[in-house]
Design an enzyme around this catalytic site. Structure first.
Site, PDB file in Angstrom:
ATOM      1  N   CYS A 128       0.815  -1.224   0.000  1.00  0.00           N
ATOM      2  CA  CYS A 128       0.000   0.000   0.000  1.00  0.00           C
ATOM      3  C   CYS A 128       0.847   1.273   0.000  1.00  0.00           C
ATOM      4  O   CYS A 128       0.301   2.373  -0.082  1.00  0.00           O
ATOM      5  CB  CYS A 128      -0.938  -0.002   1.193  1.00  0.00           C
ATOM      6  SG  CYS A 128      -1.958  -1.491   1.279  1.00  0.00           S
TER       7      CYS A 128
ATOM      8  N   HIS B 233      -2.068   7.600   6.697  1.00  0.00           N
ATOM      9  CA  HIS B 233      -2.477   6.406   5.947  1.00  0.00           C
ATOM     10  C   HIS B 233      -3.964   6.163   6.180  1.00  0.00           C
ATOM     11  O   HIS B 233      -4.706   5.905   5.232  1.00  0.00           O
ATOM     12  CB  HIS B 233      -1.645   5.208   6.392  1.00  0.00           C
ATOM     13  CG  HIS B 233      -1.957   3.939   5.683  1.00  0.00           C
ATOM     14  ND1 HIS B 233      -1.757   3.765   4.330  1.00  0.00           N
ATOM     15  CD2 HIS B 233      -2.467   2.761   6.141  1.00  0.00           C
ATOM     16  CE1 HIS B 233      -2.134   2.554   3.980  1.00  0.00           C
ATOM     17  NE2 HIS B 233      -2.570   1.919   5.052  1.00  0.00           N
TER      18      HIS B 233
ATOM     19  N   HIS C  47      -9.452   3.084  -0.282  1.00  0.00           N
ATOM     20  CA  HIS C  47      -8.058   2.638  -0.288  1.00  0.00           C
ATOM     21  C   HIS C  47      -7.733   2.033  -1.648  1.00  0.00           C
ATOM     22  O   HIS C  47      -8.165   0.926  -1.971  1.00  0.00           O
ATOM     23  CB  HIS C  47      -7.865   1.603   0.820  1.00  0.00           C
ATOM     24  CG  HIS C  47      -6.428   1.276   1.116  1.00  0.00           C
ATOM     25  ND1 HIS C  47      -5.404   1.507   0.217  1.00  0.00           N
ATOM     26  CD2 HIS C  47      -5.835   0.720   2.220  1.00  0.00           C
ATOM     27  CE1 HIS C  47      -4.266   1.115   0.746  1.00  0.00           C
ATOM     28  NE2 HIS C  47      -4.501   0.637   1.957  1.00  0.00           N
TER      29      HIS C  47
END
Length: 636
Positions: free
Chosen positions: A282, A435, A473
């Site tokens: 990620c 994040h 995401h």
């Protein structure tokens, strides 16, 4: 030698908020905080993108041909536009979450007294025949099959997905429709349109840029984490045998996770420079950004395109991440909200009561230049990236669990910024794009990291935001979404509130943090730096320092002098005018996609090679061999 400063001279792409260039996607996430002209302009662009209106002779029209003003588009379509953007329930035309395809195993049993039989085409018989089958010919093309024992069949069936929300591109927007996509996987189609948006936003023709640098001074770092998993990529290749189909000649090649960089080089830029993709789960965008920053700082490259494209909103990815317990399920959201009707628009809930992250599709790209070239060309500067830090977690018990590496990256990023803008600049004029994955573990671990670093550097009430609340995401592209949002904050002085939560969760560390649920408006000059933080499965941690454009300009004035900067400002005016012209066309659907399939190919035989340089056709500057004395003393 003084290090070259990597500056952002263009940015673009698409995610659930719409088009990224000229901050339209950012404006969608803070629409309630924008003034009326900006709101209506962004809504009109989205209306055209979503096929709610059409453009004829430069004017917006509805399906009946009635000319519409921006105010009329706002009044008639704003509710539809808002419902068809950002995180929302997965749309059936993309993937029906209530009826996801799968194959159900059914066992049939036959006995000696009652055998089972059926008629089928001779061509459909399996090879070899099962031992308990007997076949009787009926005619030239058909046979009767009799089963003398049990047999298992796979039957097409459908079932609901536990996960029903995602960050999808705006409803009705299909990247593959914008150019001759030739059965490209969705992620590659997004790559072509996304990098085009970034290049057009620069306001300087690409070929003009190319003529100013050597062929090997251009670099591209782009890719994806999940590769290309739809029917035109690895998804189709892996499923073909089970579905009784055939693999195509394109599926394997187009499925590679490095293919976004390859497409950009081969069909958009025509570049022969450095290329590649570094994958870091990620945190992948920041991994590639670090490569681009280092290439410019070292002088190896003067222009770098950095970005990622990810299209994981498919059944396989949803079920894979869902099996890990990582995604927000319908039932989980129902328990959080305490009611049967789930608000899927609030599925992604960073730092609040949450139950998992929300998958999203997105493509984001930035164009970097060294500061000298940017001034020479009159490029507009939207920010600067002096450093990106990457650290692993060390020994781990669970590969997906967070670890200590993120402490290192965040602390190093803050220490780096302190040396650039001073301790007061960091304490009073910086903010964090967390994040913020929206998992229960992340809200605790990341907030504790930020809290402890803030305490160490005497930062009080450090503003923290998380763009995943709006767009979900997007895996490889996630920190690209964060960076694009940060540039919007620099432009408008707005730090987006985490508006999908009612309150910060009780277990979140926030003595030194300020996590707001409403937008915060400041003067743009009050924001000097943003820290982009990203955490990935496997111990992939990255944190970047991004400087506001007015800080970058202050640095360039000092380095190059007032006279050089004044001349640059004159050249920049023309660049801004050209860039604005593109934005006006793009708002009306004229995206001018760059896709050069088989055009301007280089004839190998025309390459001129000497002992000093290589001259490549199509490039004005030669590739000169660098003098390298790094290891000479080892041979003396």
């Amino acid at each position: 030698m003084t290090s070259r400063l990597p500056v952002i001279v263009g940015f673009g792409g698409y995610n659930a908020a719409g088009r990224s260039s000229f901050h339209h996607g950012f404006r969608r996430t803070v629409l309630e905080s924008m003034d009326l002209p900006a709101r209506q302009q962004t809504l009109a662009g989205l209306a055209q993108m979503m096929k709610l209106v059409h453009v004829v002779d430069g004017q917006y029209q509805d399906d009946q041909g009635q000319v519409l003003s921006l105010a009329e588009i706002d009044a008639r379509f704003s509710a539809i536009i808002l419902a068809g953007t950002l995180v929302r329930r997965i749309e059936a035309q993309h993937l029906d979450p209530d009826a996801a395809y799968w194959q159900k195993n059914i066992s049939l049993s036959a006995t000696a007294d009652s055998p089972l039989s059926f008629v089928t085409s001779r061509k459909q018989l399996p090879e070899p025949l099962p031992e308990n089958w007997s076949v009787t010919e009926l005619n030239a093309s058909e046979v009767q099959v009799t089963l003398h024992d049990s047999c298992e069949f796979k039957i097409a069936s459908y079932r609901p997905l536990a996960v029903k929300s995602a960050g999808q591109l705006p409803t009705g927007f299909e990247p593959s429709e914008l150019y001759n996509s030739r059965f490209h996987p969705r992620g590659l189609a997004m790559t072509v349109v996304g990098v085009t948006d970034a290049l057009r936003s620069v306001g300087i023709e690409w070929q003009h840029i190319v003529q100013q640098v050597a062929p090997d001074q251009i670099a591209v770092f782009a890719g994806s984490v999940m590769s290309q998993l739809d029917e035109n990529g690895y998804g189709g290749m892996m499923q073909s045998r089970l579905k009784g189909g055939r693999v195509t000649a394109k599926q394997l090649a187009l499925g590679l996770n490095t293919m976004p960089a390859d497409f950009i080089n081969a069909y958009v830029l025509g570049s022969v420079g450095t290329t590649g993709s570094t994958t870091g789960a990620c945190a992948t965008f920041l991994y590639n950004l670090q490569k681009g920053v280092e290439q410019i700082q070292s002088g190896k490259s003067r222009v770098v395109v950095v970005g990622n494209s990810e299209a994981p909103v498919n059944q396989e990815c949803i079920e894979g991440y869902g099996a890990m317990g990582a995604l927000a399920t319908e039932e989980g959201l129902r328990q959080i909200e305490g009611k049967d009707d789930v608000d899927f628009r609030r599925a992604s809930r960073p730092f609040g009561a949450n139950c998992g992250f929300t998958l999203a599709e997105a493509c984001q790209f930035v164009v970097l230049m060294d500061d000298e070239l940017a001034l020479q060309l009159g490029a507009d500067i939207h920010g600067a990236v002096p450093d990106v830090f990457i650290n692993a977690d060390g020994f781990k018990k669970s590969i997906s669990a967070p670890g200590p590496g993120n402490y290192l990256t965040v602390a190093k990023a803050v220490a780096s910024a302190v040396q650039l803008i001073g301790a007061d600049g960091v304490r009073q004029r910086s903010f964090v794009h967390a994040h913020g994955s929206s998992t229960p573990a992340n809200r605790v671990t990341e907030s504790e990291i930020l809290e402890r670093v803030a305490s160490a550097f005497a930062i009080e009430q450090w503003p923290v935001t998380a763009v995943k609340a709006f767009v979900g995401h997007s895996l490889a592209t996630a920190s690209g979404d964060q960076l694009i949002s940060a540039l919007g904050s620099f432009k408008y002085g707005i730090i987006p509130g985490i508006k999908t939560i009612d309150a910060v969760a009780d277990d979140v560390f926030q003595d030194h943090l300020s996590i707001a649920t409403e937008d915060r408006s400041l003067a743009p000059e009050q924001l000097e730096a943003c820290f982009i933080n990203s955490k990935g499965f496997g111990g992939n941690n990255a944190s970047a320092v991004v400087l506001a454009p007015h800080v970058a300009e202050r640095m360039l004035r000092k380095r190059h002098g007032e006279a050089a900067f004044a001349a640059y400002q004159t050249r920049r005016a023309a660049t801004r005018s050209a860039a604005q012209a593109y934005d006006e066309l793009a708002l009306k659907g004229q995206l001018e996609i760059i896709y050069n399939f088989g055009n301007d190919m280089i004839d190998d035989k025309q390459i001129e090679i000497s002992a000093e340089q290589i001259k490549v056709p199509g490039f004005a500057q030669p590739l000169q061999f660098a003098s390298d004395a790094r290891y000479r003393d080892m041979l003396d």
